[in-house]
Design an enzyme around this catalytic site. Structure first.
Site, mmCIF file in Angstrom:
data_model
loop_
_atom_site.group_PDB
_atom_site.id
_atom_site.type_symbol
_atom_site.label_atom_id
_atom_site.label_comp_id
_atom_site.label_asym_id
_atom_site.label_seq_id
_atom_site.Cartn_x
_atom_site.Cartn_y
_atom_site.Cartn_z
ATOM 1 N N ASP A 1 0.785 -1.118 -0.123
ATOM 2 C CA ASP A 1 0.012 0.014 -0.187
ATOM 3 C C ASP A 1 0.768 1.274 0.066
ATOM 4 O O ASP A 1 2.336 1.123 0.301
ATOM 5 C CB ASP A 1 -0.779 0.151 1.146
ATOM 6 N N HIS B 1 2.074 -8.788 -3.682
ATOM 7 C CA HIS B 1 1.022 -7.796 -3.489
ATOM 8 C C HIS B 1 1.685 -6.490 -3.111
ATOM 9 O O HIS B 1 1.758 -6.300 -2.069
ATOM 10 C CB HIS B 1 0.202 -8.282 -2.119
ATOM 11 N N ASP C 1 1.828 -17.430 -4.687
ATOM 12 C CA ASP C 1 2.578 -16.242 -5.493
ATOM 13 C C ASP C 1 1.285 -15.803 -6.191
ATOM 14 O O ASP C 1 1.231 -16.009 -7.466
ATOM 15 C CB ASP C 1 3.614 -16.723 -6.381
ATOM 16 N N GLU D 1 2.576 -10.143 0.284
ATOM 17 C CA GLU D 1 2.801 -8.647 0.283
ATOM 18 C C GLU D 1 4.196 -8.253 0.630
ATOM 19 O O GLU D 1 4.897 -9.437 0.967
ATOM 20 C CB GLU D 1 1.820 -7.948 1.476
HETATM 21 O O1 9MR Z 1 -3.375 -3.559 0.221
HETATM 22 C C1 9MR Z 1 -3.695 -3.640 1.418
HETATM 23 C C2 9MR Z 1 -2.582 -4.438 2.211
HETATM 24 O O2 9MR Z 1 -1.495 -3.272 2.152
HETATM 25 C C3 9MR Z 1 -2.782 -4.533 3.596
HETATM 26 O O3 9MR Z 1 -1.890 -5.495 4.307
HETATM 27 C C4 9MR Z 1 -4.146 -5.477 3.708
HETATM 28 C C5 9MR Z 1 -4.682 -5.766 5.067
HETATM 29 O O4 9MR Z 1 -5.107 -4.825 5.673
HETATM 30 O O5 9MR Z 1 -5.228 -4.771 2.822
HETATM 31 C C6 9MR Z 1 -4.735 -4.510 1.423
HETATM 32 O O6 9MR Z 1 -5.942 -3.938 0.860
HETATM 33 C C7 9MR Z 1 -7.070 -4.674 0.742
HETATM 34 C C8 9MR Z 1 -8.113 -4.335 1.594
HETATM 35 O O7 9MR Z 1 -7.867 -4.726 2.944
HETATM 36 C C9 9MR Z 1 -9.305 -5.003 1.264
HETATM 37 N N1 9MR Z 1 -9.833 -4.512 -0.081
HETATM 38 C C10 9MR Z 1 -8.814 -5.097 -1.184
HETATM 39 C C11 9MR Z 1 -7.591 -4.426 -0.755
HETATM 40 C C12 9MR Z 1 -6.499 -4.924 -1.708
HETATM 41 O O8 9MR Z 1 -6.404 -6.306 -1.587
HETATM 42 O O1 9MR Z 2 2.711 -6.751 9.515
HETATM 43 C C1 9MR Z 2 1.564 -6.501 9.927
HETATM 44 C C2 9MR Z 2 1.301 -7.822 10.423
HETATM 45 O O2 9MR Z 2 1.855 -8.030 11.787
HETATM 46 C C3 9MR Z 2 -0.437 -7.650 10.892
HETATM 47 O O3 9MR Z 2 -0.890 -8.925 11.378
HETATM 48 C C4 9MR Z 2 -1.146 -7.191 9.880
HETATM 49 C C5 9MR Z 2 -2.522 -7.056 9.981
HETATM 50 O O4 9MR Z 2 -2.858 -6.088 10.949
HETATM 51 O O5 9MR Z 2 -0.763 -5.963 9.218
HETATM 52 C C6 9MR Z 2 0.511 -6.153 8.779
HETATM 53 O O6 9MR Z 2 1.007 -4.919 8.408
HETATM 54 C C7 9MR Z 2 0.337 -4.402 7.232
HETATM 55 C C8 9MR Z 2 -0.184 -2.930 7.424
HETATM 56 O O7 9MR Z 2 -0.944 -3.031 8.534
HETATM 57 C C9 9MR Z 2 -0.573 -2.123 6.375
HETATM 58 N N1 9MR Z 2 0.629 -2.101 5.338
HETATM 59 C C10 9MR Z 2 0.863 -3.401 4.905
HETATM 60 C C11 9MR Z 2 1.511 -4.264 6.032
HETATM 61 C C12 9MR Z 2 1.856 -5.748 5.742
HETATM 62 O O8 9MR Z 2 1.040 -6.701 5.342
#
Ligand code: 9MR
Ligand code: 9MR
Length: 596
Positions: A196, A521, A563, A572
């Protein structure tokens, strides 16, 4: 005549079929490869090995036998017997270990095992991991916010500038008298957190601290690492130049009026899977919090110490870092329990913010980290006297929510500079660091991959690859403290794990290895129309949690990976995963002469 031939033909066909069945059954019983639809059953670090270092491959088959080390043209140069693992993998199956550590001749090779086939090619040479180590640092350039990523530094992954972040709103949750809601501030730069496009102080804290430590621990080696970034050649080592991109952003996240630090700079909601210059939703800084403020204090104190050696190139920087660190500390002492509780904030304020929370609730460890960094930088015992250095007996491997050991590492590695000023707990901290490391390596040779991370299924959560990397860092700290090479060897084993000696056969760093993630991701990698993902990024790795609802092919902890660019719980990328990988790979490269 004719009849005779007919029956003879039938008989031959029959014998062939029986032979085939015997062969098939034989294979099943004696050399059944463990099921895997793609890739090889010979699992090893797909990049390479040091001539004098340990060299281990894990063969996924139940039968033993001989393994062969061959040149790429197929000439045998070394062979030896496989050895069955003492314990089964999480899936219940025993593996075979191929140990070719005694073979030291530089060159390009592959392994061959009758029944399992070939490994991917790899190299034996000095500096074998130099490119992957530098590549994982260069990745930070590719994920810079507020700058165009230029062709001369990025090749085909060049892209337009995203998120100038010079027009950022104070979110109602962050409103103060001097900065009411809607006030506009400028907060450019920094790295995007992950897949993100948001920028989170808590996660930036451990990331920047880890990279600063890489420089602090191996300054001579890190001065030689060239990254080809815009600042290269300015008299400051490239790793520090890259860190500065984020550090200067972090500085803008402190409210100059009171020293508190905003938890994050974010959109209200996650962007679509689009390029950063297309993502133009409004940006906010949200509520200040104790975790963000203390992580900021720790990083600025450490940065002040490190950049004080670059006063000529960066006039004023070190001093302002130290002043800001102290102001942040003071805010946190006055506000010791301000949780960032996103759900609660969303009940009170608009717009609701639904991006990553990084919502830690316990700040004991953040206080320890900040106090240790401030103490070592300023030599002022007051910081340590404010807290309990040893509040309990735990020694948790660092993660974004658990930073206690970052403080301990700093105390231990700077202990000679403390002299009579050293805290009385220092000997106990050293003892605990070695005890932790002994714990990490105990029995690692028994498990099916002979790595530290594969000892316990509890290591396989969101971002498991960073657990392996952070275990490696703990072991390197123990090596630096004790001089015992065994710690270094197991740090390398966890690096080998990330680079292919594992349950999926992936080398998890994009672009490095024969089988690497193609669909992380990561918004730019998904949206840029280029087949290969941005290189040097570490995938989160196996995690059977499936928080993203994307099915993984196996729920065995170390195989729960796919993947797939929708699978953010396993695929991600994130700065706090890349940084420990970069630390581990560069540290191993710096220490390679000592491996055996
Ligand atoms: O892209 C987002 C990622 O960085 C986060 O780790 C993840 C969990 O919070 O969420 C991803 O965004 C998704 C969102 O939570 C739900 N709608 C789809 C988004 C893209 O997959
Ligand atoms: O790395 C984070 C992981 O420990 C948590 O369980 C998860 C859900 O809260 O979020 C991860 O961090 C994400 C962050 O919330 C949004 N940007 C992407 C991060 C990696 O997935």
């Amino acid at each position: 005549m004719y009849r005779n031939y007919f029956w003879r033909g039938k008989a031959i066909a029959c014998i062939c079929l029986i032979a085939q069945i015997i062969c098939f059954v034989g294979q099943k019983t004696f050399s059944q490869p463990i099921s895997d639809s793609t890739g090889t059953h010979v699992r090893l670090n797909q990049i390479g090995f040091y001539p004098d270092g340990q060299k281990i491959a894990v063969v996924l088959q139940s039968s033993g036998g001989t393994f062969h080390l061959q040149t790429l043209s197929g000439k045998d140069v070394f062979s030896s017997e496989l050895k069955k693992s003492n314990m089964p993998a999480f899936g219940g199956i025993y593996t075979q270990i191929a140990d070719f550590s005694s073979f030291a001749q530089p060159g390009k090779y592959k392994l061959f095992v009758n029944g399992a086939g070939y490994s991917y090619p790899f190299e034996i040479k000095r500096n074998a991991l130099q490119s992957v180590a530098a590549g994982s640092l260069k990745a930070f350039y590719f994920i810079r916010a507020s700058a165009p990523i230029e062709k001369k530094y990025a090749g085909k992954w060049n892209r337009a500038e995203g998120h100038p972040d010079n027009h950022v709103f104070i979110h109602p949750s962050a409103a103060s008298e001097k900065r009411p809601a809607g006030t506009v501030i400028s907060s450019p730069g920094g790295w995007y957190d992950a897949g993100d496009y948001n920028k989170y102080i808590v996660n930036s804290g451990i990331t920047t601290g880890t990279l600063l430590s890489l420089y602090e621990d191996f300054p001579d080696y890190m001065k030689t690492v060239k990254l080809n970034i815009p600042e290269s050649g300015n008299g400051v080592p490239d790793v520090l130049n890259e860190i500065l991109w984020n550090l200067r952003w972090m500085q803008t996240m402190q409210d100059p009026n009171d020293g508190g630090v905003y938890h994050k700079l974010t959109n209200a909601a996650f962007d679509k899977m689009e390029m950063p210059d297309h993502a133009i939703e409004p940006r906010y800084v949200v509520q200040k919090g104790t975790a963000a403020t203390l992580d900021f204090a720790a990083v600025m104190a450490q940065a002040g110490r490190i950049f004080s050696k670059y006063k000529k190139q960066l006039p004023g920087l070190a001093d302002s870092c130290i002043v800001e660190a102290q102001k942040a500390w003071e805010w946190a002492v006055k506000n010791p329990a301000v949780v960032y509780n996103q759900d609660e904030i969303n009940r009170k304020f608009e717009p609701k913010v639904t991006t990553g929370a990084y919502g830690d609730r316990n700040f004991t460890d953040e206080f320890i980290w900040a106090a240790c960094e401030l103490f070592v930088t300023t030599r002022n015992n007051a910081f340590l006297n404010t807290i309990k250095i040893l509040p309990d007996t735990t020694m948790p491997i660092p993660s974004w929510s658990q930073v206690k050991l970052l403080g301990y590492y700093t105390l231990v590695k700077n202990s000679s500079a403390q002299g009579g000023n050293a805290p009385k707990e220092l000997p106990e901290i050293k003892r605990r660091l070695l005890a932790l490391s002994d714990d990490l390596i105990a029995g690692a040779d028994d498990n099916a991959y002979q790595t530290v991370i594969t000892k316990s299924k509890s290591n396989f959560n969101w971002g498991s690859n960073s657990v392996a990397a952070n275990q490696g860092i703990a072991l390197i700290q123990a090596y630096r403290l004790s001089g015992k090479k065994k710690y270094l060897n197991y740090a390398l084993a966890d690096l080998d794990y990330i680079l292919g000696r594992n349950g999926t056969g992936y080398s998890y760093l994009t672009g490095f290895g024969s089988k690497t993630p193609r669909h992380p991701h990561h918004r730019p990698s998904v949206a840029d129309g280029i087949a290969e993902p941005v290189p040097g990024l570490l995938a989160g790795g196996p995690n059977p949690g499936m928080q993203d609802k994307i099915k993984v092919p196996s729920l065995n902890p170390d195989e729960a990976y796919v993947d797939d660019d929708r699978a953010y719980a396993v695929n991600e990328i994130a700065i706090n995963w890349n940084a420990p990988f970069a630390y581990l790979a560069n540290a191993i490269e710096a220490l390679q002469q000592q491996l055996k």
